[in-house]
Scaffold this motif. Structure first.
Motif, PDB file in Angstrom:
ATOM      1  N   THR A 148       0.861  -1.176   0.000  1.00 23.69           N
ATOM      2  CA  THR A 148       0.000   0.000   0.000  1.00 23.69           C
ATOM      3  C   THR A 148       0.901   1.230   0.000  1.00 23.69           C
ATOM      4  OG1 THR A 148      -1.690  -1.180   1.245  1.00 23.69           O
ATOM      5  CG2 THR A 148      -1.844   1.210   1.225  1.00 23.69           C
ATOM      6  N   GLU A 149       0.663   2.136  -0.959  1.00 23.91           N
ATOM      7  CA  GLU A 149       1.452   3.361  -1.060  1.00 23.91           C
ATOM      8  C   GLU A 149       0.527   4.560  -1.011  1.00 23.91           C
ATOM      9  OE1 GLU A 149       3.524   2.969  -4.774  1.00 23.91           O
ATOM     10  OE2 GLU A 149       5.177   1.883  -3.856  1.00 23.91           O
ATOM     11  N   ASN A 150       0.940   5.575  -0.257  1.00 25.03           N
ATOM     12  CA  ASN A 150       0.226   6.847  -0.220  1.00 25.03           C
ATOM     13  C   ASN A 150       1.040   7.856  -1.011  1.00 25.03           C
ATOM     14  OD1 ASN A 150      -1.941   6.069   1.421  1.00 25.03           O
ATOM     15  ND2 ASN A 150      -0.681   6.241   3.250  1.00 25.03           N
ATOM     16  N   THR A 151       0.422   8.459  -2.009  1.00 25.92           N
ATOM     17  CA  THR A 151       1.091   9.452  -2.847  1.00 25.92           C
ATOM     18  C   THR A 151       0.479  10.815  -2.541  1.00 25.92           C
ATOM     19  OG1 THR A 151       1.336   7.781  -4.573  1.00 25.92           O
ATOM     20  CG2 THR A 151       1.676  10.072  -5.226  1.00 25.92           C
ATOM     21  N   LEU A 152       1.316  11.783  -2.266  1.00 28.08           N
ATOM     22  CA  LEU A 152       0.854  13.139  -1.974  1.00 28.08           C
ATOM     23  C   LEU A 152       0.393  13.801  -3.268  1.00 28.08           C
ATOM     24  CD1 LEU A 152       0.593  15.441   0.126  1.00 28.08           C
ATOM     25  CD2 LEU A 152       2.918  16.110  -0.499  1.00 28.08           C
ATOM     26  N   VAL A 204      -3.706  16.244   0.651  1.00 27.31           N
ATOM     27  CA  VAL A 204      -4.545  15.264  -0.030  1.00 27.31           C
ATOM     28  C   VAL A 204      -3.625  14.161  -0.555  1.00 27.31           C
ATOM     29  CG1 VAL A 204      -6.142  14.867  -1.945  1.00 27.31           C
ATOM     30  CG2 VAL A 204      -6.219  17.036  -0.674  1.00 27.31           C
ATOM     31  N   TYR A 205      -3.980  12.940  -0.192  1.00 27.46           N
ATOM     32  CA  TYR A 205      -3.199  11.787  -0.600  1.00 27.46           C
ATOM     33  C   TYR A 205      -4.047  10.852  -1.448  1.00 27.46           C
ATOM     34  CZ  TYR A 205       0.242  13.018   2.967  1.00 27.46           C
ATOM     35  OH  TYR A 205       1.181  13.658   3.711  1.00 27.46           O
ATOM     36  N   LYS A 206      -3.376  10.109  -2.298  1.00 28.88           N
ATOM     37  CA  LYS A 206      -4.023   9.045  -3.065  1.00 28.88           C
ATOM     38  C   LYS A 206      -3.407   7.735  -2.567  1.00 28.88           C
ATOM     39  CE  LYS A 206      -4.268   7.201  -7.760  1.00 28.88           C
ATOM     40  NZ  LYS A 206      -3.777   7.382  -9.128  1.00 28.88           N
ATOM     41  N   THR A 207      -4.267   6.799  -2.168  1.00 29.00           N
ATOM     42  CA  THR A 207      -3.801   5.513  -1.666  1.00 29.00           C
ATOM     43  C   THR A 207      -3.963   4.465  -2.755  1.00 29.00           C
ATOM     44  OG1 THR A 207      -4.471   6.117   0.570  1.00 29.00           O
ATOM     45  CG2 THR A 207      -4.113   3.776   0.134  1.00 29.00           C
ATOM     46  N   GLU A 208      -2.875   3.766  -3.041  1.00 32.62           N
ATOM     47  CA  GLU A 208      -2.894   2.690  -4.035  1.00 32.62           C
ATOM     48  C   GLU A 208      -2.433   1.405  -3.369  1.00 32.62           C
ATOM     49  OE1 GLU A 208      -0.388   3.878  -7.265  1.00 32.62           O
ATOM     50  OE2 GLU A 208      -1.872   5.257  -8.076  1.00 32.62           O
ATOM     51  N   THR A 209      -3.197   0.348  -3.580  1.00 36.08           N
ATOM     52  CA  THR A 209      -2.854  -0.962  -3.039  1.00 36.08           C
ATOM     53  C   THR A 209      -2.721  -1.928  -4.204  1.00 36.08           C
ATOM     54  OG1 THR A 209      -4.109  -0.485  -1.041  1.00 36.08           O
ATOM     55  CG2 THR A 209      -3.580  -2.779  -1.455  1.00 36.08           C
TER      56      THR A 209
END
Length: 176
Positions: free
Chosen positions: A59-63, A80-85
């Motif tokens: 799981t990565e959180n991208t700003l 604001v972050y976008k979470t990608e799993t």
């Protein structure tokens, strides 16, 4: 306002689902093959098992948008972050082959000796029946798993470690 946040939190938690654990169906204690692996000795009996795939979840959180902070140090807007799993395969499933005692060797007397040997090691607590039942299979798995074979099928190597199968002369002279 507090109630709105509580309702939103409860709704978000309600939407989460616990992943069901992956369980392996327990095979019967003997899964033999007449053919064996490629180039196998045709005079020996073989068992096989399939090791399951191993997956890794990342799981990565991208700003996307940094926080806006005023000159007085107050936060005007949160970041604001976008979470990608994503899941990746760490190890593919694989068939493993191992030598086993042949079916004609698995007499009730042999299986009774196996049950006693497993009981002496604290792995089998059932009655000595001479039957290769599920309880005996679980004890076989418990004995073999630390050596890297997570199977209910008794391997010849495990039978040797239990003192149930003689070591051939050529193997005895090699191990010395």
């Amino acid at each position: 306002m507090k109630n709105i946040f509580m309702i939103a939190a409860v709704a978000a938690l309600g939407a989460c689902q616990m992943a069901e654990p992956v369980t392996r169906a327990e095979p019967e204690p003997l899964r033999a093959s007449l053919q064996g692996p490629p180039n196998a000795d045709p005079d020996k009996c073989w068992g096989s098992d399939t090791t399951p795939a191993v997956y890794e979840t990342v799981t990565e959180n991208t700003l996307l948008k940094p926080a806006e902070i005023g000159s007085d140090g107050t936060v005007r807007s949160a970041p604001v972050y976008k979470t990608e799993t994503r899941q990746t395969v760490v190890r593919e499933p694989a068939d493993i082959w191992f030598e086993i005692p042949c079916a004609e060797a698995l007499t009730p007397e042999f299986v009774s000796a196996l049950q006693r040997a497993l009981a002496a090691r604290g792995l089998y607590s059932g009655p000595i029946t001479g039957d290769l039942d599920k309880q005996t299979g679980r004890a076989i798995r418990a004995f073999q798993a630390p050596q890297g074979l997570n199977s209910t099928t008794l391997s010849t190597a495990a039978a040797r470690r239990l003192g149930l199968v003689a070591i051939a002369r050529d193997e005895a002279s090699i191990s010395g």
